[in-house]
Design an enzyme around this catalytic site. Sequence first.
Site, PDB file in Angstrom:
ATOM      1  N   ASN A   1      29.932  37.066  36.354  1.00 17.00           N
ATOM      2  CA  ASN A   1      30.279  36.012  35.759  1.00 17.00           C
ATOM      3  C   ASN A   1      29.520  35.293  35.387  1.00 17.00           C
ATOM      4  OD1 ASN A   1      31.498  34.639  38.018  1.00 17.00           O
ATOM      5  ND2 ASN A   1      33.220  36.492  38.556  1.00 17.00           N
TER       6      ASN A   1
ATOM      7  N   ASP B   1      38.140  40.277  39.394  1.00 13.70           N
ATOM      8  CA  ASP B   1      39.740  40.946  39.183  1.00 13.70           C
ATOM      9  C   ASP B   1      39.513  42.115  38.969  1.00 13.70           C
ATOM     10  OD1 ASP B   1      40.602  38.556  39.985  1.00 13.70           O
ATOM     11  OD2 ASP B   1      41.164  38.016  37.759  1.00 13.70           O
TER      12      ASP B   1
ATOM     13  N   LYS C   1      22.523  56.594  34.000  1.00 11.09           N
ATOM     14  CA  LYS C   1      23.162  55.529  32.769  1.00 11.09           C
ATOM     15  C   LYS C   1      22.878  55.592  31.336  1.00 11.09           C
ATOM     16  CE  LYS C   1      19.788  52.285  29.889  1.00 11.09           C
ATOM     17  NZ  LYS C   1      18.509  52.244  28.740  1.00 11.09           N
TER      18      LYS C   1
ATOM     19  N   ILE D   1      41.025  38.891  48.020  1.00  8.51           N
ATOM     20  CA  ILE D   1      40.623  38.514  49.373  1.00  8.51           C
ATOM     21  C   ILE D   1      41.541  37.312  50.121  1.00  8.51           C
ATOM     22  CG2 ILE D   1      38.555  38.363  50.806  1.00  8.51           C
ATOM     23  CD1 ILE D   1      37.637  39.035  48.605  1.00  8.51           C
TER      24      ILE D   1
ATOM     25  N   PHE E   1      40.646  28.621  45.860  1.00  8.66           N
ATOM     26  CA  PHE E   1      40.535  27.723  44.926  1.00  8.66           C
ATOM     27  C   PHE E   1      41.235  28.286  43.257  1.00  8.66           C
ATOM     28  CE2 PHE E   1      36.638  25.075  44.524  1.00  8.66           C
ATOM     29  CZ  PHE E   1      37.372  24.446  46.386  1.00  8.66           C
TER      30      PHE E   1
ATOM     31  N   LYS F   1      49.536  29.923  42.626  1.00  8.57           N
ATOM     32  CA  LYS F   1      48.864  30.595  43.739  1.00  8.57           C
ATOM     33  C   LYS F   1      48.739  29.956  44.959  1.00  8.57           C
ATOM     34  CE  LYS F   1      45.660  31.600  39.959  1.00  8.57           C
ATOM     35  NZ  LYS F   1      44.383  31.660  38.960  1.00  8.57           N
TER      36      LYS F   1
ATOM     37  N   LYS G   1      49.474  33.498  47.437  1.00 11.48           N
ATOM     38  CA  LYS G   1      48.246  33.536  48.478  1.00 11.48           C
ATOM     39  C   LYS G   1      49.006  33.436  49.774  1.00 11.48           C
ATOM     40  CE  LYS G   1      45.435  34.243  44.305  1.00 11.48           C
ATOM     41  NZ  LYS G   1      43.687  34.973  44.203  1.00 11.48           N
TER      42      LYS G   1
END
Length: 398
Positions: A207, A277, A287, A305, A322, A336, A340
């Site tokens: 990302n 995720d 490959k 985590i 975050f 969240k 969490k």
Amino acid sequence: MGKHIVIGISGGIAAYKTMSLIRLFKKNGYDVRVTATRNALQFVTPLTIETLSQNKLYTDMFDQNRTLEVEHISMAEWADAFVVAPATANIIAKFAHGIADDALSTLFLAMRKPVFIAPAMNTNMFQNPVVQENIELLKKRGCEILAPDEGFLACGTTGSGRMQEPEQIFDIVDQRMSEDQTLAGKRVLITAGPTYEPIDPVRFIGNHSSGLMGFCLAESAARKGAIVSLVSGPSSCIAHHRNIHRYDVKTAEEMYQQCMQLVDKQDIIIMSAAVADYTPAHVAPEKIKKDNAQLSVELVKTKDILASVGKIKRENQLLIGFALETENEVENAKKKLHNKNADLIVLNSLRTKGAGFRTATNQVTIFSKDGREFASELKSKQEIAEEIIQTARKYIHK
Ligand code: CTP
């Protein structure tokens, strides 16, 4: 008790200005000890230095009259900070490459306290790539470089290379020395950057996270005296502070394992990484060839985590997550926080211009488990990091 400063003088004409610097520190209640190179003493005399600092000058490692202490070791321990002014191209090169052939360069190697370096030299010398590279090396190792001013130089030219004025040097060092150390002795775990999930030996799912936010958090906590463990996915950011211990990982699984090993000892845990995720269920051993018109990669969930730490954390550990949202931001962030079992959640909105991935700035809102809300303005990631750490601090003192 006053703070202890060691001033190192190398052989440049700006050494005469260092005499005012010694006075400034003394006037402001610092204890000052000085070390100087032989060349520095061509410009200023031991008598001037000793009279101003009210301490014996340390310049000769093999002085017959020395005490039995190993001077460079005891001075390094005594110091709260080390200021090298002026720093010539020669002493900068020695520092950068570990050469210890006189009192000043040997003291530098023994020093574990903050080091400030004020270069002073002719413009062409200063701009020489070798000098610039040496300065970069020293920066990377945590030295603070007090960039030279532009102005009239003793060699008759004008340009950059003039040592910063004693008042400027004093102000910076004095400010750093009085920065709050409220996290001294605390342990902080921070995750940063993206994770790379391999598809085959050459491809991965990743990302856009640069890691900058996490690295800024690490710097900010370390500057307040915390011992920081920074678990980072692939990132080109550099951790400068000597209190930061960096653990490089690639995948979400590696990040999970590393965090689980470290988590028990921590007082504050900040999960700013953009962890994948999902990860490919199977990594192709070779490959993947483009033999088929379509390709499906089966993905399985990674371990969360933050949620895993939320399950095992102790009462006295502060957990900060975050949330990066594109819709129903506040509601999702609060969900969240609850799901969490975090104490604080930092909401990043991708809707705010200038916030989020690959920007130098960010805008966040912090929600706490006890129902409070702290909103920041759009600021540099360094400043946002400072705000997050300040907020965290309020909660660990509860
Ligand atoms: N996080 C984590 N481990 C994961 C995924 C996320 O520790 N495998 C952490 C992030 O570091 C961040 C927080 O969880 O602190 C929120 O991540 P985010 O991707 O916004 O939320 P998700 O839980 O993944 O939920 P969703 O993707 O559904 O929004």
